[in-house]
Motif scaffolding. Structure first.
Motif, mmCIF file in Angstrom:
data_model
loop_
_atom_site.group_PDB
_atom_site.id
_atom_site.type_symbol
_atom_site.label_atom_id
_atom_site.label_comp_id
_atom_site.label_asym_id
_atom_site.label_seq_id
_atom_site.Cartn_x
_atom_site.Cartn_y
_atom_site.Cartn_z
ATOM 1 N N VAL A 59 -20.117 28.581 -26.027
ATOM 2 C CA VAL A 59 -19.526 27.220 -26.038
ATOM 3 C C VAL A 59 -20.866 26.333 -26.451
ATOM 4 O O VAL A 59 -21.648 26.386 -25.357
ATOM 5 N N ILE A 60 -20.883 25.758 -27.189
ATOM 6 C CA ILE A 60 -22.016 24.589 -27.338
ATOM 7 C C ILE A 60 -21.760 23.277 -26.283
ATOM 8 O O ILE A 60 -20.673 22.726 -26.228
ATOM 9 N N ARG A 61 -22.859 23.163 -25.674
ATOM 10 C CA ARG A 61 -22.827 22.032 -24.670
ATOM 11 C C ARG A 61 -23.579 20.911 -24.989
ATOM 12 O O ARG A 61 -24.764 20.989 -25.345
ATOM 13 N N VAL A 62 -22.982 19.790 -24.770
ATOM 14 C CA VAL A 62 -23.437 18.453 -25.401
ATOM 15 C C VAL A 62 -23.040 17.184 -24.408
ATOM 16 O O VAL A 62 -22.020 17.161 -24.245
ATOM 17 N N TYR A 63 -24.036 16.843 -23.560
ATOM 18 C CA TYR A 63 -23.666 15.654 -22.701
ATOM 19 C C TYR A 63 -23.089 14.373 -23.361
ATOM 20 O O TYR A 63 -23.594 14.425 -24.524
ATOM 21 N N TRP A 64 -22.410 13.672 -22.981
ATOM 22 C CA TRP A 64 -21.731 12.332 -23.316
ATOM 23 C C TRP A 64 -22.916 11.724 -23.794
ATOM 24 O O TRP A 64 -22.866 10.914 -24.840
ATOM 25 N N HIS A 65 -23.985 11.507 -23.172
ATOM 26 C CA HIS A 65 -25.068 10.561 -23.698
ATOM 27 C C HIS A 65 -26.155 11.259 -24.725
ATOM 28 O O HIS A 65 -26.948 10.539 -25.010
ATOM 29 N N GLN A 66 -25.685 12.416 -24.877
ATOM 30 C CA GLN A 66 -26.402 13.031 -26.247
ATOM 31 C C GLN A 66 -25.589 13.023 -27.406
ATOM 32 O O GLN A 66 -26.002 13.400 -28.447
ATOM 33 N N TRP A 67 -24.443 12.662 -27.212
ATOM 34 C CA TRP A 67 -23.352 13.093 -28.306
ATOM 35 C C TRP A 67 -23.447 12.206 -29.475
ATOM 36 O O TRP A 67 -23.557 12.936 -30.867
ATOM 37 N N GLU A 68 -23.864 10.811 -29.502
ATOM 38 C CA GLU A 68 -24.019 10.148 -30.735
ATOM 39 C C GLU A 68 -24.875 10.784 -31.682
ATOM 40 O O GLU A 68 -24.918 10.773 -32.933
ATOM 41 N N GLN A 69 -26.250 11.001 -31.102
ATOM 42 C CA GLN A 69 -27.252 11.600 -31.797
ATOM 43 C C GLN A 69 -27.084 12.982 -32.199
ATOM 44 O O GLN A 69 -27.547 13.440 -33.448
ATOM 45 N N ARG A 70 -26.745 13.767 -31.369
ATOM 46 C CA ARG A 70 -26.442 15.132 -31.634
ATOM 47 C C ARG A 70 -25.395 15.463 -32.934
ATOM 48 O O ARG A 70 -25.739 16.099 -33.582
ATOM 49 N N VAL B 112 -17.039 23.132 -29.292
ATOM 50 C CA VAL B 112 -18.138 22.433 -28.361
ATOM 51 C C VAL B 112 -17.465 21.746 -27.163
ATOM 52 O O VAL B 112 -16.416 21.143 -27.243
ATOM 53 N N ALA B 113 -18.284 21.719 -26.082
ATOM 54 C CA ALA B 113 -18.038 20.911 -24.905
ATOM 55 C C ALA B 113 -18.672 19.904 -24.780
ATOM 56 O O ALA B 113 -19.993 19.642 -24.761
ATOM 57 N N LEU B 114 -17.936 18.806 -24.866
ATOM 58 C CA LEU B 114 -18.431 17.476 -24.566
ATOM 59 C C LEU B 114 -18.526 17.001 -22.948
ATOM 60 O O LEU B 114 -17.262 16.925 -22.702
ATOM 61 N N LEU B 115 -19.582 17.155 -22.470
ATOM 62 C CA LEU B 115 -19.572 16.875 -20.943
ATOM 63 C C LEU B 115 -19.791 15.681 -20.358
ATOM 64 O O LEU B 115 -20.748 14.827 -20.858
ATOM 65 N N GLY B 116 -18.948 15.489 -19.427
ATOM 66 C CA GLY B 116 -19.172 14.207 -18.604
ATOM 67 C C GLY B 116 -20.146 14.560 -17.470
ATOM 68 O O GLY B 116 -20.891 15.505 -17.153
ATOM 69 N N SER B 117 -20.535 13.389 -16.817
ATOM 70 C CA SER B 117 -21.777 13.370 -15.926
ATOM 71 C C SER B 117 -21.423 14.381 -14.546
ATOM 72 O O SER B 117 -22.539 14.887 -14.159
ATOM 73 N N PRO C 24 -28.665 9.285 -17.707
ATOM 74 C CA PRO C 24 -28.062 7.936 -17.534
ATOM 75 C C PRO C 24 -26.545 8.036 -17.215
ATOM 76 O O PRO C 24 -26.023 9.200 -17.880
ATOM 77 N N ARG C 25 -25.958 7.302 -16.753
ATOM 78 C CA ARG C 25 -24.671 6.959 -16.415
ATOM 79 C C ARG C 25 -24.034 5.970 -17.306
ATOM 80 O O ARG C 25 -24.702 5.296 -18.075
ATOM 81 N N VAL C 26 -22.796 5.698 -17.529
ATOM 82 C CA VAL C 26 -22.185 4.559 -18.399
ATOM 83 C C VAL C 26 -22.858 3.433 -18.089
ATOM 84 O O VAL C 26 -23.012 2.590 -18.897
ATOM 85 N N GLU C 27 -23.093 3.017 -16.891
ATOM 86 C CA GLU C 27 -23.483 1.753 -16.430
ATOM 87 C C GLU C 27 -24.871 1.470 -16.867
ATOM 88 O O GLU C 27 -25.267 0.325 -17.450
ATOM 89 N N ASP C 28 -25.650 2.490 -16.868
ATOM 90 C CA ASP C 28 -26.887 2.501 -17.459
ATOM 91 C C ASP C 28 -27.011 2.066 -18.931
ATOM 92 O O ASP C 28 -27.597 1.366 -19.208
ATOM 93 N N ARG C 29 -25.963 2.752 -19.520
ATOM 94 C CA ARG C 29 -25.986 2.439 -21.030
ATOM 95 C C ARG C 29 -25.489 1.151 -21.253
ATOM 96 O O ARG C 29 -26.199 0.178 -22.207
ATOM 97 N N GLN C 30 -24.498 0.692 -20.629
ATOM 98 C CA GLN C 30 -24.234 -0.824 -20.687
ATOM 99 C C GLN C 30 -25.096 -1.885 -20.285
ATOM 100 O O GLN C 30 -25.344 -2.753 -21.115
ATOM 101 N N ARG C 31 -25.826 -1.387 -19.318
ATOM 102 C CA ARG C 31 -27.021 -2.345 -18.895
ATOM 103 C C ARG C 31 -28.197 -2.534 -20.096
ATOM 104 O O ARG C 31 -28.737 -3.483 -20.289
ATOM 105 N N ALA C 32 -28.503 -1.158 -20.536
ATOM 106 C CA ALA C 32 -29.631 -1.243 -21.392
ATOM 107 C C ALA C 32 -29.098 -1.863 -22.700
ATOM 108 O O ALA C 32 -29.696 -2.487 -23.420
ATOM 109 N N LEU C 33 -27.972 -1.691 -23.256
ATOM 110 C CA LEU C 33 -27.551 -2.449 -24.258
ATOM 111 C C LEU C 33 -27.425 -3.959 -24.135
ATOM 112 O O LEU C 33 -27.880 -4.866 -24.869
ATOM 113 N N ALA C 34 -27.050 -4.404 -22.832
ATOM 114 C CA ALA C 34 -26.994 -6.021 -22.731
ATOM 115 C C ALA C 34 -28.484 -6.397 -22.632
ATOM 116 O O ALA C 34 -28.763 -7.604 -22.632
ATOM 117 N N ALA C 35 -29.386 -5.607 -22.173
ATOM 118 C CA ALA C 35 -31.073 -5.924 -22.048
ATOM 119 C C ALA C 35 -31.573 -6.006 -23.456
ATOM 120 O O ALA C 35 -32.594 -6.593 -23.349
#
Length: 271
Positions: free
Chosen positions: A98-109, A78-83, A226-237
Motif C-alpha cells: 500500500v502506498i503511504r502518503v501523509y495528509w500534509h504531503q497529499w496535495e503535492q504528491r 493508497v493510504a492517506l494517513l492522518g497524524s 505539521p498539524r492541521v493547526e500549523d497549516r492554518q497558522r502558516a496560511l494566515a501568516a
C-alpha cells in the motif's frame, strides 16, 4: 482518472483530499469498507486509485484491503494517513503493498503523480508494489528538471538547509538566493519564496515578515510533521502553501513550479 475515496472525509486532516483529487478526475466517496465494496461491485468502469483515509493505525485490516483488491485487481491502493499514523512504521505493521502518503504531503504528491499518470508518463504509483527506491528514482529521472526561469528567495535559519534548498531550485533552472529570517529580502522581483520554519519559537511572525517582503510573490512554508493547526497558522501568516519535512525533492519542485506559474495555479491552496 477514476478515484475511490474511503473513510471519514469530514475529519479536518482529510477535508482537502476530495477537492484535490477532484481536480484530476472523477471521485466517488465511500464512508466505510462496505460502501466501498458496493461501489466497486457496481462501477461501470474500474478505479485507477483506491484511497483509504486512515485516521489511526490498524483502521483497515489486511483482509479488508485484500477484499478490495479482489474486486479491483488493477487499482492502486493508497493510504492517506492522518497524524496518528506517523509512528506506525516504527511501532506498527503497515499494510503491505500500500502506498503511504501523509495528509500534509497529499496535495503535492497527488499533484505530480496524477499529472504524470494523466499524460501517460511513468508514475511511481504505476510501478509494481514490490518496487524499491532505486526503481522510484529511475522512474522520475529528469522529469522535474525541465529548465525553468525565475528568481526564488529561500529563507532559513540554518545555512546548510538554505543551501540545499537553493541547490534544488538551481537544478530546476531557477536563480536562488538565501536569506536569514532576521534579514528578509529588501528588493522586488522574486518569482516565489521558500520559508523553512525550523524550530524557531517565533516562526509564524518570521514567516509573516518574509511573505510581506516578497509580496505579491507566493511563499511555500516548510515544517516538520505539521498539524492541521500549523497549516492554518502558516496560511494566515501569509504562506500560499505548506510542505512537510522530511521532504521529497519532487514535492518541493512540483510546488515551486506551481507557485512560479502564477496566481491561477496556486490560489486553491489559500482557500
Amino acid at each position: 482518472m477514476h478515484i475511490l475515496l474511503i473513510g471519514d472525509l469530514e475529519r479536518r486532516e482529510f477535508r482537502e483530499a476530495g477537492r484535490t483529487a477532484a481536480a484530476w478526475g472523477d471521485v466517488v466517496e465511500a464512508p466505510d469498507i462496505a460502501s466501498a465494496q458496493a461501489a466497486l461491485a457496481n462501477a461501470e468502469r474500474g478505479f485507477d486509485w483506491i484511497v483509504l483515509a486512515t485516521s489511526y493505525p490498524g483502521q483497515y485490516t489486511e483482509e479488508q484491503i485484500d477484499g478490495l483488491r479482489r474486486l479491483a485487481p488493477l487499482s492502486r491502493v493508497v493510504a492517506l494517513l492522518g497524524s496518528w499514523c506517523e509512528g506506525e512504521i516504527r511501532s506498527g505493521r503497515p499494510a503491505p503493498g500500500v502506498i503511504r502518503v501523509y495528509w500534509h504531503q497529499w496535495e503535492q504528491r497527488v499533484g505530480w503523480e496524477a499529472a504524470r499518470w494523466s499524460r501517460g508518463a511513468r508514475s511511481t504509483w504505476t510501478l509494481p508494489i514490490t518496487a524499491g527506491e532505486e526503481e522510484r528514482v529511475l522512474a522520475l529521472a529528469g522529469d522535474f528538471l525541465v529548465p525553468r526561469s525565475g528568481r526564488i528567495a529561500v529563507c532559513s535559519e540554518e545555512f546548510a538547509c538554505g543551501e540545499w534548498l537553493c541547490a534544488a531550485c538551481r537544478k530546476a533552472g531557477y536563480v536562488a538566493r538565501w536569506f536569514r529570517p532576521a534579514d528578509p529580502p529588501r528588493e522586488a522581483g522574486f518569482t516565489a519564496g521558500i520559508f523553512d520554519a525550523g524550530d524557531q519559537g517565533e516562526r509564524y511572525d518570521a514567516l509573516g515578515r518574509f511573505a510581506a517582503a516578497l509580496r505579491p510573490a507566493p511563499v511555500a512554508a516548510l515544517m516538520g510533521f505539521p498539524r492541521v493547526e500549523d497549516r492554518q497558522r502558516a496560511l494566515a501568516a501569509g504562506a500560499a502553501s505548506l510542505l512537510s519535512k522530511p521532504l521529497w525533492m519532487e514535492d518541493l519542485l512540483w510546488e515551486i513550479n506551481r507557485l512560479a506559474a502564477g496566481p491561477a495555479s496556486h490560489s486553491r491552496s489559500t482557500r
